[in-house]
Design an enzyme around this catalytic site. Structure first.
Site, PDB file in Angstrom:
ATOM      1  N   HIS A   1      52.233  68.887  53.391  1.00 60.72           N
ATOM      2  CA  HIS A   1      51.145  69.832  53.684  1.00 60.72           C
ATOM      3  C   HIS A   1      51.351  71.146  52.933  1.00 60.72           C
ATOM      4  CE1 HIS A   1      50.676  67.677  57.800  1.00 60.72           C
ATOM      5  NE2 HIS A   1      49.765  67.203  56.965  1.00 60.72           N
TER       6      HIS A   1
ATOM      7  N   GLU B   1      42.393  72.921  51.591  1.00 61.03           N
ATOM      8  CA  GLU B   1      43.335  72.337  50.637  1.00 61.03           C
ATOM      9  C   GLU B   1      42.667  71.971  49.317  1.00 61.03           C
ATOM     10  OE1 GLU B   1      46.492  69.673  52.681  1.00 61.03           O
ATOM     11  OE2 GLU B   1      44.779  69.674  54.036  1.00 61.03           O
TER      12      GLU B   1
ATOM     13  N   ARG C   1      52.270  59.350  64.520  1.00 59.49           N
ATOM     14  CA  ARG C   1      53.690  59.451  64.169  1.00 59.49           C
ATOM     15  C   ARG C   1      54.467  60.048  65.339  1.00 59.49           C
ATOM     16  NH1 ARG C   1      51.775  62.397  59.093  1.00 59.49           N
ATOM     17  NH2 ARG C   1      51.288  60.740  57.600  1.00 59.49           N
TER      18      ARG C   1
ATOM     19  N   ARG D   1      45.513  65.588  44.294  1.00 60.35           N
ATOM     20  CA  ARG D   1      46.527  65.723  45.330  1.00 60.35           C
ATOM     21  C   ARG D   1      47.553  64.613  45.128  1.00 60.35           C
ATOM     22  NH1 ARG D   1      45.704  65.780  51.937  1.00 60.35           N
ATOM     23  NH2 ARG D   1      47.841  66.370  52.429  1.00 60.35           N
TER      24      ARG D   1
ATOM     25  N   ASN E   1      41.360  63.220  45.920  1.00 64.27           N
ATOM     26  CA  ASN E   1      42.405  62.842  46.884  1.00 64.27           C
ATOM     27  C   ASN E   1      42.345  61.329  46.996  1.00 64.27           C
ATOM     28  OD1 ASN E   1      44.143  62.408  49.006  1.00 64.27           O
ATOM     29  ND2 ASN E   1      43.275  63.975  50.331  1.00 64.27           N
TER      30      ASN E   1
ATOM     31  N   ASN F   1      45.764  65.367  62.668  1.00 68.92           N
ATOM     32  CA  ASN F   1      46.315  64.047  62.948  1.00 68.92           C
ATOM     33  C   ASN F   1      47.751  63.968  62.434  1.00 68.92           C
ATOM     34  OD1 ASN F   1      45.885  61.353  64.029  1.00 68.92           O
ATOM     35  ND2 ASN F   1      46.060  60.654  61.923  1.00 68.92           N
TER      36      ASN F   1
END
Length: 377
Positions: A160, A363, A221, A71, A12, A191
């Site tokens: 996601h 994930e 956000r 990813r 990642n 988050n």
């Protein structure tokens, strides 16, 4: 005959950090993990140097890597599934950098670095957007002049996706239903947060949009906001588009409301009577319940509502606030069960019409599994 994939490295790659995990795919277990930070700003000079550090950290284990899964933020409409990182696909990916200028260069940099360091080891790109490619146009398209879609690809993509896909399969197994028959509302809450409406195992809507900014109230956000409000702020503060982007993505959400983006801090403040913290938690719960109710309608009635992610798996306080707003769906909170964290647990009472279930996501394992699947094709 294709070589069996036994050991998979999952990468990642961010702009200044690189997270990695190694999986034994025979046992389905993680056997190593790590993080390289400060890439290009005091630490390793670039992603290749960061990978050199990973190899050093892994030692002998690095010699046994059979495949690498990455990813990747955005596949747009070009990639509807995970793909091998061939030269042809890398050229296509370069053209998609415009959809994620902050993340995509780092994602691709990680792939290129692995090609240099792990010569001959196949790389697979796994996209955050792929699971949401089944959304119908009525959910994915924006009510603006279609020329912006045709010229620029402006539409909802969602993110996601790897987590929502993993959780859909895990929930189907828990419910003992075929994956192509399961209807769910999946809530990935951390988050960054997003919900997905899953009908017959496929995504039909999700809360994030062209970028991860839309939908839920998140750590930093703002989530859904009237576009005119943004324009008004930009005009009043004389903000450039880049400055407005920073405001909305990095200086809004729970952080702007409370001074912290960590849900645990906010819960603590609310318990001490902090009114802004209380408001922030209520805004988060309200927005979540609003989407759950809408998505339950969209899929014709959910078999279950799934909570996952750092908040969904662990925050008893936030889960309670959400579930207490779902009474109209015939859902009641099991207070004792809700105290459990980080495990598979049914959070609703047995007489609830729709079960609410916390299921830990993974994930990285999902990326590893997709890597094996793609290379077996």
């Amino acid at each position: 005959m294709k070589k069996a994939i036994k050991t998979v490295l999952v990468i990642n790659s961010g702009s200044s950090s690189l997270k990695y995990q190694v999986f034994d795919m025979v046992k389905g277990e993680r056997i190593a993990k790590g993080l390289v930070e400060r890439i290009g700003c005091g630490g390793p000079k670039d992603h290749t140097a960061a990978l050199d550090q990973v190899v050093a950290d892994l030692g002998e284990l690095a010699k046994g890597i059979d495949a690498i899964g990455h990813r990747v933020l955005h596949g747009a409409e070009v990639f509807k599934d995970s793909v091998k990182a061939t030269a042809a696909n890398m050229k296509k990916l370069e053209k998609l950098v415009k959809f994620g200028p902050l993340h995509m260069p780092a994602n691709l940099g990680g792939i290129k670095a692995c090609e240099k360091i792990f010569k001959g080891v196949p790389n697979v790109a796994v996209f955050d957007t792929a699971f949401h490619q089944t959304m119908p146009d009525c959910a994915a398209m924006y009510a603006i002049d279609p020329k912006y879609y045709k010229k620029m690809g402006i539409r909802k993509y969602g993110f996601h996706g790897t987590s929502h896909k993993f959780i859909t399969a895990a929930a189907a197994a828990f419910l003992k239903k075929p994956i192509d028959k399961v209807n769910l509302v999946t809530c990935h809450m951390g988050n960054g947060s997003s919900l997905a409406a899953v009908k017959n195992g496929q995504c039909v809507d999700t809360t994030m949009g062209l970028t991860p900014l839309a939908g839920m109230v998140m750590g930093t956000r703002c989530g859904d906001i009237d576009a005119a409000a943004v324009l008004s702020i930009m005009e009043a503060e004389k903000l450039t588009p880049a400055e407005a982007d920073t405001l909305l993505n990095k200086k809004s959400g729970l952080l702007a409301l409370t001074g912290s983006s960590d849900c645990r801090d906010i819960v603590g403040k609310a318990e001490k009577g902090n009114k802004q913290a209380e408001l922030a938690l209520e805004m988060l719960a309200y927005r979540t319940a609003l989407y759950i109710g809408g998505y339950n309608t969209v899929i014709g009635g959910a078999d279950a509502i799934i909570m996952t992610g750092g908040i969904g798996e662990n925050s008893s306080e936030v889960r309670e606030r959400i579930i207490n707003r779902l009474g109209a769906l015939g859902i009641k909170l099991d207070k004792k069960a809700n105290q459990k964290r980080g495990q598979v647990v049914v959070l609703s009472t047995k007489d609830s019409k729709i079960p609410v279930i916390a299921i830990p996501t993974n994930e990285e394992l999902a990326i590893a599994q997709d890597t094996v699947r793609v290379l077996a094709q």
